[in-house]
Scaffold this motif. Structure first.
Motif, PDB file in Angstrom:
ATOM      1  N   ASP A   1      28.862  11.806 -10.576  1.00  0.00           N
ATOM      2  CA  ASP A   1      28.919  12.281  -9.188  1.00  0.00           C
ATOM      3  C   ASP A   1      28.029  11.400  -8.327  1.00  0.00           C
ATOM      4  OD1 ASP A   1      29.800  13.934  -7.133  1.00  0.00           O
ATOM      5  OD2 ASP A   1      28.102  15.287  -7.323  1.00  0.00           O
ATOM      6  N   THR A   2      28.522  11.048  -7.145  1.00  0.00           N
ATOM      7  CA  THR A   2      27.758  10.234  -6.203  1.00  0.00           C
ATOM      8  C   THR A   2      27.685  10.976  -4.875  1.00  0.00           C
ATOM      9  OG1 THR A   2      28.491   8.186  -7.263  1.00  0.00           O
ATOM     10  CG2 THR A   2      27.620   7.999  -5.037  1.00  0.00           C
ATOM     11  N   ASN A   3      26.468  11.267  -4.442  1.00  0.00           N
ATOM     12  CA  ASN A   3      26.244  12.070  -3.241  1.00  0.00           C
ATOM     13  C   ASN A   3      25.726  11.184  -2.121  1.00  0.00           C
ATOM     14  OD1 ASN A   3      25.554  13.983  -1.318  1.00  0.00           O
ATOM     15  ND2 ASN A   3      24.553  15.355  -2.775  1.00  0.00           N
ATOM     16  N   MET A   4      26.408  11.181  -0.985  1.00  0.00           N
ATOM     17  CA  MET A   4      25.970  10.371   0.143  1.00  0.00           C
ATOM     18  C   MET A   4      25.164  11.160   1.169  1.00  0.00           C
ATOM     19  SD  MET A   4      28.788   7.421   0.811  1.00  0.00           S
ATOM     20  CE  MET A   4      30.385   8.069   0.339  1.00  0.00           C
ATOM     21  N   PHE A   5      24.906  12.429   0.878  1.00  0.00           N
ATOM     22  CA  PHE A   5      24.004  13.259   1.695  1.00  0.00           C
ATOM     23  C   PHE A   5      23.013  13.933   0.738  1.00  0.00           C
ATOM     24  CE2 PHE A   5      27.982  12.832   3.909  1.00  0.00           C
ATOM     25  CZ  PHE A   5      27.629  12.610   5.229  1.00  0.00           C
ATOM     26  N   PRO A   6      22.226  13.147   0.025  1.00  0.00           N
ATOM     27  CA  PRO A   6      21.429  13.704  -1.075  1.00  0.00           C
ATOM     28  C   PRO A   6      20.351  14.683  -0.626  1.00  0.00           C
ATOM     29  CG  PRO A   6      20.790  11.429  -0.642  1.00  0.00           C
ATOM     30  CD  PRO A   6      22.006  11.695   0.191  1.00  0.00           C
ATOM     31  N   ARG A   7      20.288  15.799  -1.344  1.00  0.00           N
ATOM     32  CA  ARG A   7      19.186  16.750  -1.193  1.00  0.00           C
ATOM     33  C   ARG A   7      18.221  16.506  -2.353  1.00  0.00           C
ATOM     34  NH1 ARG A   7      23.327  21.893  -0.809  1.00  0.00           N
ATOM     35  NH2 ARG A   7      24.938  20.801   0.358  1.00  0.00           N
ATOM     36  N   GLY A   8      17.224  17.354  -2.475  1.00  0.00           N
ATOM     37  CA  GLY A   8      16.335  17.276  -3.631  1.00  0.00           C
ATOM     38  C   GLY A   8      15.260  16.212  -3.542  1.00  0.00           C
ATOM     39  N   TRP A   9      14.993  15.673  -2.347  1.00  0.00           N
ATOM     40  CA  TRP A   9      13.932  14.670  -2.213  1.00  0.00           C
ATOM     41  C   TRP A   9      12.569  15.248  -2.561  1.00  0.00           C
ATOM     42  CZ3 TRP A   9      14.810   9.557  -1.422  1.00  0.00           C
ATOM     43  CH2 TRP A   9      16.107   9.196  -1.037  1.00  0.00           C
ATOM     44  N   ASN A  10      12.438  16.559  -2.487  1.00  0.00           N
ATOM     45  CA  ASN A  10      11.170  17.208  -2.837  1.00  0.00           C
ATOM     46  C   ASN A  10      10.892  17.137  -4.339  1.00  0.00           C
ATOM     47  OD1 ASN A  10      13.521  18.972  -2.654  1.00  0.00           O
ATOM     48  ND2 ASN A  10      12.192  20.596  -3.419  1.00  0.00           N
ATOM     49  N   ASN A  11      11.887  16.745  -5.143  1.00  0.00           N
ATOM     50  CA  ASN A  11      11.683  16.628  -6.583  1.00  0.00           C
ATOM     51  C   ASN A  11      11.101  15.283  -7.000  1.00  0.00           C
ATOM     52  OD1 ASN A  11      12.748  19.216  -7.373  1.00  0.00           O
ATOM     53  ND2 ASN A  11      14.780  18.433  -6.896  1.00  0.00           N
ATOM     54  N   LEU A  12      10.999  14.351  -6.070  1.00  0.00           N
ATOM     55  CA  LEU A  12      10.387  13.067  -6.398  1.00  0.00           C
ATOM     56  C   LEU A  12       8.870  13.223  -6.455  1.00  0.00           C
ATOM     57  CD1 LEU A  12      12.416  10.466  -4.297  1.00  0.00           C
ATOM     58  CD2 LEU A  12      12.955  11.514  -6.496  1.00  0.00           C
ATOM     59  N   THR A  13       8.246  12.521  -7.375  1.00  0.00           N
ATOM     60  CA  THR A  13       6.794  12.620  -7.511  1.00  0.00           C
ATOM     61  C   THR A  13       6.089  11.828  -6.417  1.00  0.00           C
ATOM     62  OG1 THR A  13       6.690  10.683  -8.956  1.00  0.00           O
ATOM     63  CG2 THR A  13       7.025  12.823 -10.010  1.00  0.00           C
ATOM     64  N   ARG A  14       4.811  12.114  -6.223  1.00  0.00           N
ATOM     65  CA  ARG A  14       4.008  11.389  -5.228  1.00  0.00           C
ATOM     66  C   ARG A  14       3.984   9.890  -5.527  1.00  0.00           C
ATOM     67  NH1 ARG A  14       0.618  14.172  -1.852  1.00  0.00           N
ATOM     68  NH2 ARG A  14       0.486  16.428  -2.158  1.00  0.00           N
ATOM     69  N   GLU A  15       4.001   9.559  -6.823  1.00  0.00           N
ATOM     70  CA  GLU A  15       3.948   8.145  -7.200  1.00  0.00           C
ATOM     71  C   GLU A  15       5.192   7.382  -6.747  1.00  0.00           C
ATOM     72  OE1 GLU A  15       1.252  10.526  -9.553  1.00  0.00           O
ATOM     73  OE2 GLU A  15       3.422  10.702  -9.264  1.00  0.00           O
ATOM     74  N   MET A  16       6.278   8.091  -6.524  1.00  0.00           N
ATOM     75  CA  MET A  16       7.515   7.434  -6.107  1.00  0.00           C
ATOM     76  C   MET A  16       7.611   7.262  -4.593  1.00  0.00           C
ATOM     77  SD  MET A  16      10.202   9.374  -8.630  1.00  0.00           S
ATOM     78  CE  MET A  16      10.107   9.173 -10.416  1.00  0.00           C
ATOM     79  N   LEU A  17       6.810   7.999  -3.828  1.00  0.00           N
ATOM     80  CA  LEU A  17       6.960   7.984  -2.373  1.00  0.00           C
ATOM     81  C   LEU A  17       6.749   6.610  -1.741  1.00  0.00           C
ATOM     82  CD1 LEU A  17       5.502  11.422  -1.230  1.00  0.00           C
ATOM     83  CD2 LEU A  17       7.868  10.736  -1.669  1.00  0.00           C
ATOM     84  N   PRO A  18       5.792   5.790  -2.217  1.00  0.00           N
ATOM     85  CA  PRO A  18       5.669   4.455  -1.601  1.00  0.00           C
ATOM     86  C   PRO A  18       6.960   3.645  -1.681  1.00  0.00           C
ATOM     87  CG  PRO A  18       3.706   4.937  -2.883  1.00  0.00           C
ATOM     88  CD  PRO A  18       4.696   6.034  -3.172  1.00  0.00           C
ATOM     89  N   LEU A  19       7.708   3.775  -2.790  1.00  0.00           N
ATOM     90  CA  LEU A  19       8.985   3.083  -2.897  1.00  0.00           C
ATOM     91  C   LEU A  19       9.960   3.602  -1.849  1.00  0.00           C
ATOM     92  CD1 LEU A  19       9.496   3.100  -6.789  1.00  0.00           C
ATOM     93  CD2 LEU A  19       8.769   1.178  -5.369  1.00  0.00           C
TER      94      LEU A  19
END
Length: 428
Positions: free
Chosen positions: A59-77
């Protein structure tokens, strides 16, 4: 702590991982050349399934939700990717308007909106959240479980622009797949950037268009790596004129299911795979509220209970269906069946997590109530792949392979958007 993967140490997937790692320079050049000719979607998430013998996007989503599941370490990227994306589209941008889904009571979803606001604020933009929900008539602050708040403000439509009271954005970011329909308030915005474009939304988008593009790309990519494209591509068919409730068109669906199952059986026999093939039947238009059905045998279609029939066709309308080769997931996190979800912005992989469901089998969809989300954390400080490491021995190596397949799906999404763009010039 890296989530424990059953497939991390053994299995044929290591051969594919080794081929990917060995081909890294050629792979990265291939993607660079693609992005010279095509524009990536603004942001994308891809559900990947690792069967141990096969790795493919489902599945490929072009309106992705779930950004809150990314860790703090990933936010700079994510922040760096957001800066790159905005600079390409509107270098002088100051104001960004985020338009969320209309379910304002869902605090888990709104935590995702808050994370998006945070990412783009860190990228140097003034960010506000504008709701197109007619029930939002005045600014509404909503407290989130983590202590943050999100302020939803009613959008204001001018003759040619959309914004908020005393807030005029140059760019509008949709985090709403518009599955309920495209409201007129979003149309004919000639002086603003609307991202993603309206033809990426489900009223006009079809999964079959996406997987057609992906299938063609997987053939080219398979040739680059010297592998069978099937190892990274789920086969599919499109069934039209089907309604489970009235049992109309079930012979058409049965024929397509039988065809795909037969093709998968041949591949399993070719590779000596001792598993039972299955297909996933789901709406081609990503219709919200319509179910996803696992079919292991065509006879299963004759014995569906009334509840399942109603779930698959909640209205009398005939919706096109996609019959997709089922890809097992052999991964486990916390004793639950798991699948990785890869997040991208512009052309960059910015992070991911595992969708986990303790109540589901390896041949079922995990996108259902009861799913949980486990952040993808690395025991090593570096996220870069390690070409010298043995396949399966390094979490970044495994995630690099997931990212390659996810980026391939993202290229397919860019092809899909180009092919379905209603404003594209047509040459005879």
């Amino acid at each position: 702590m890296v989530p424990h993967l059953v497939t991390a140490l053994t299995g044929p997937i290591n051969e594919l991982e080794q081929r990917v790692l060995d081909s890294m320079p050629a792979i990265e050049r291939w993607f660079r050349l693609e992005w010279m000719e095509h524009t990536p979607p603004f942001y994308t998430s891809v559900d990947v399934r690792n069967a141990g013998f096969k790795l493919a996007p489902v599945d490929t989503n072009m309106f992705p939700r779930g950004w809150n599941n990314l860790t703090r370490e990933m936010l700079p990227l994510a922040v760096q990717a957001a800066q790159a994306a905005i600079e390409k589209i509107c270098p002088e941008a100051r104001n960004l308007l985020v338009i969320p889904e209309n379910h304002s009571r869902n605090t888990f979803y709104l935590a995702n909106v808050a994370q998006l606001v945070h990412i783009f604020q860190m990228a140097g933009l003034n960010v506000r959240v504008g709701s197109i929900d007619p029930q939002i008539k005045t600014p509404k602050k909503i407290a989130l479980p983590n202590g943050e708040t999100v302020c939803l403000e009613p959008v204001v439509r001018g003759k040619r622009r959309l914004g908020l009271k005393n807030f005029d954005p140059c760019t509008i970011l949709l985090n709403n797949d518009l599955s309920a329909g495209i409201p007129g308030i979003l149309e004919d915005l000639h002086e603003q950037y609307l991202l993603p474009p309206l033809h990426a939304a489900w009223p006009s988008r079809r999964m079959s268009n996406h997987f057609h593009s992906y299938e063609e790309l997987s053939k080219r990519f398979g040739k680059l790596l010297g592998i069978d494209p099937w190892l990274i591509n789920p086969m599919y068919a499109r069934a039209e004129g089907v309604n489970f409730g009235s049992k109309t068109g079930m012979d058409v669906l049965t024929s397509h299911v039988d065809t795909v199952l037969t093709k998968v059986r041949r591949k399993y026999k070719e590779y000596g795979i001792n598993e039972k093939p299955f297909v996933i039947v789901k709406p081609d238009n990503g219709a919200a509220g319509v179910g996803v059905l696992t079919v292991r045998d065509v006879k299963d279609l004759d014995n569906l209970d009334p509840k399942t029939r109603s779930m698959m066709s909640p209205t009398a309308e005939f919706e096109p269906l996609i019959v997709q080769e089922g890809v097992l997931t052999n991964e486990r996190v916390h004793d639950g069946v798991a699948e990785p979800v890869v997040y991208m912005m512009d052309r960059y992989v910015v992070g991911g997590f595992y969708r986990v469901h303790a109540g589901r089998s390896p041949d079922e969809s995990l996108v259902s109530p009861g799913a949980s989300f486990v952040p993808l954390a690395f025991s090593e400080s570096a996220h870069l792949p390690q070409p010298g490491a043995k396949p399966g021995a390094s979490a970044p190596n495994r995630f690099y392979m997931y990212g390659v397949v996810a980026r391939l799906a993202m290229v397919a999404a860019s092809y899909e958007l180009e092919a379905t763009n209603p404003d594209a010039e047509v040459y005879e």
